[in-house]
Design a protein around this motif. Structure first.
Motif: not given
Ligand SMILES: *Cc1c(COP(=O)(O)O)cnc(C)c1O
Length: 430
Positions: A412-414, A419-423
């Motif tokens: 995956h890519y972040l 906040a995005k990692l949390r989701t």
């Protein structure tokens, strides 16, 4: 045995708690409350035993009876299925300890596999999420050690484009219970995201977080064992004059070596070798702890400017009343790393950048009457592209790598955004 939190000495936990929690309050590292010391006759006796038997004894000395000696022996046998050979081929005064004969061709297999065995031993029905940041090799070791284990989801963050493509192939092609995430930042950014997750009580509880970084005490303890193996294989006359150079990034490997010495293993002194990410060498020379931005180097697994394990090194020196002045150090540029690799090649040894850095600093710091040993932490084929271009020769791919190079990447890519990692952690855990 108890382990205490370096940031709050009142927080004391059992081995199983330290193993399953990873970090204490305020992201504090756990450290052994008791530092066992073996008599020299006992050390001599241990050195005559086989690797698995000896390692089980060492681990029990630190861990105590929470894990029975019988179970410990069984788990160590399941974890340490490969050797750590000592080579004395390049000179009479310098030996190489090869730590890359495990399934992912780097020394991190020792710690990751022992940790996976321990977690499987104490597992309950509640699913756990192993969240870890990697500068390259940890990810592969952790992914392979945990692959297919029931009730364990593994999430591995790594700096996008900053690890070798072979490293990436080794662990981002597994799928199953292994989620890999390319982060648009450097390793320190990945490490910060992991810390933020551990600070987030809700996430920590909801997905039952644990870490498999070298911050987990179980990984560190496992690594003590191969220092004993090194001494066991050393020529007898070298034992009193032994100096070990450790290629260092997060300083887990060096911490383990120092713990081996504290247990009574005859090691005269250590040398901490880094690349241009030289926070520790600068600290040891100036007394100032100043973190510069991380720079990318040939030895990318050591591209760490805020080494996580340093507080453990300081604590051990404090408790043992050792002086940090006795810790030798050196930082090596990419150019000198390449020269060292070429020099080793002319001596008949093909190395990769991390080992070459340890060799370089060892050569600079070794005294006449001493016997030097440096740790070869990864198989040269893991850094095939750079090794081939530096040494101008082709390297065959070992089986562990050849079987994965044609598989598709499943990462995956972040961005660097908690906040995005949390989701992501919540979403995929359903
Ligand atoms: C992780 C790694 C290191 C650095 O080890 P630390 O315990 O983080 O200091 C050195 N060499 C290789 C090949 C590695 O993968």
């Amino acid at each position: 045995m108890k382990f205490y939190n370096l940031k709050d000495h009142h927080q004391q936990v059992s081995f199983i708690q330290a193993l399953t929690q990873g970090l204490g309050k305020q992201q504090g590292l756990f450290f052994p409350l008791e530092l066992p010391v073996l008599e020299s006759t006992e050390v001599d006796h241990l050195l005559k035993q086989d690797f698995v038997t000896r390692s089980s004894r060492i681990l029990s000395a630190f861990i105590g009876d929470e894990i029975t000696p019988e179970i410990m022996q069984k788990k160590v046998k399941a974890a340490f299925t490969f050797p750590a050979p000592l080579l004395t081929t390049i000179s009479e005064k310098i030996a190489i300890l090869e730590l890359f004969h495990g399934p992912t061709l780097a020394f991190k297999d020792f710690g990751a596999r022992f940790m996976a065995q321990m977690l499987a031993t104490v597992a309950t029905d509640k699913p756990v999420t192993i969240l870890t940041a990697t500068s390259g090799d940890t990810g592969a070791a952790v992914a392979h050690a945990f692959y297919g284990l029931q009730n364990v989801r593994v999430v591995i963050l790594y700096p996008r484009g900053k690890i070798s493509s072979l490293q990436e192939k080794l662990f981002c092609t597994l799928g199953g219970n292994i989620d890999t995430v390319a982060i648009d930042g450097d390793f320190d950014a990945c490490q910060t995201l992991v810390k933020q997750s551990f600070d987030d009580t809700e996430i920590r509880q909801k997905v039952n977080l644990n870490s498999a970084n070298s911050i987990n005490i179980s990984r560190l303890l496992a690594q003590i064992c191969y220092y004993f193996e090194a001494v066991a294989q050393c020529p007898q006359e070298a034992r009193e004059q032994l100096v070990i150079a450790v290629p260092s990034g997060n300083f887990g490997n060096l911490t383990a070596g120092l713990l081996a010495k504290s247990l009574g293993l005859p090691i005269k002194r250590f040398i901490a070798a880094t690349n241009a990410n030289d926070t520790v060498p600068r600290f040891l020379s100036s007394g100032k702890w100043q973190i510069n931005p991380t720079v990318a180097t040939l030895s990318n697994a050591m591209d760490v400017s805020a080494p996580n394990n340093w507080p453990r090194v300081e604590e051990l020196f404090r408790r043992k009343k050792w002086s940090l002045q006795d810790l030798a150090y050196g930082a090596v540029s990419d150019k000198t790393t390449q020269d060292a690799m070429r020099e080793l090649a002319t001596l008949g040894y093909i190395s990769e950048p991390h080992a070459a850095i340890a060799y370089q600093v060892l050569r600079e710091k070794l005294h006449q009457d001493e016997f030097g040993l440096f740790l070869a932490t990864a198989h040269p084929a893991k850094f095939k592209e750079s090794v081939e271009s530096i040494l101008q020769q082709q390297l065959p791919l070992p089986k562990a790598l050849a079987s994965r190079v044609n598989l598709p990447l499943l990462s995956h890519y972040l961005p660097v955004d908690y906040a995005k990692l949390r989701t992501f952690l919540l979403q995929q855990s359903q």
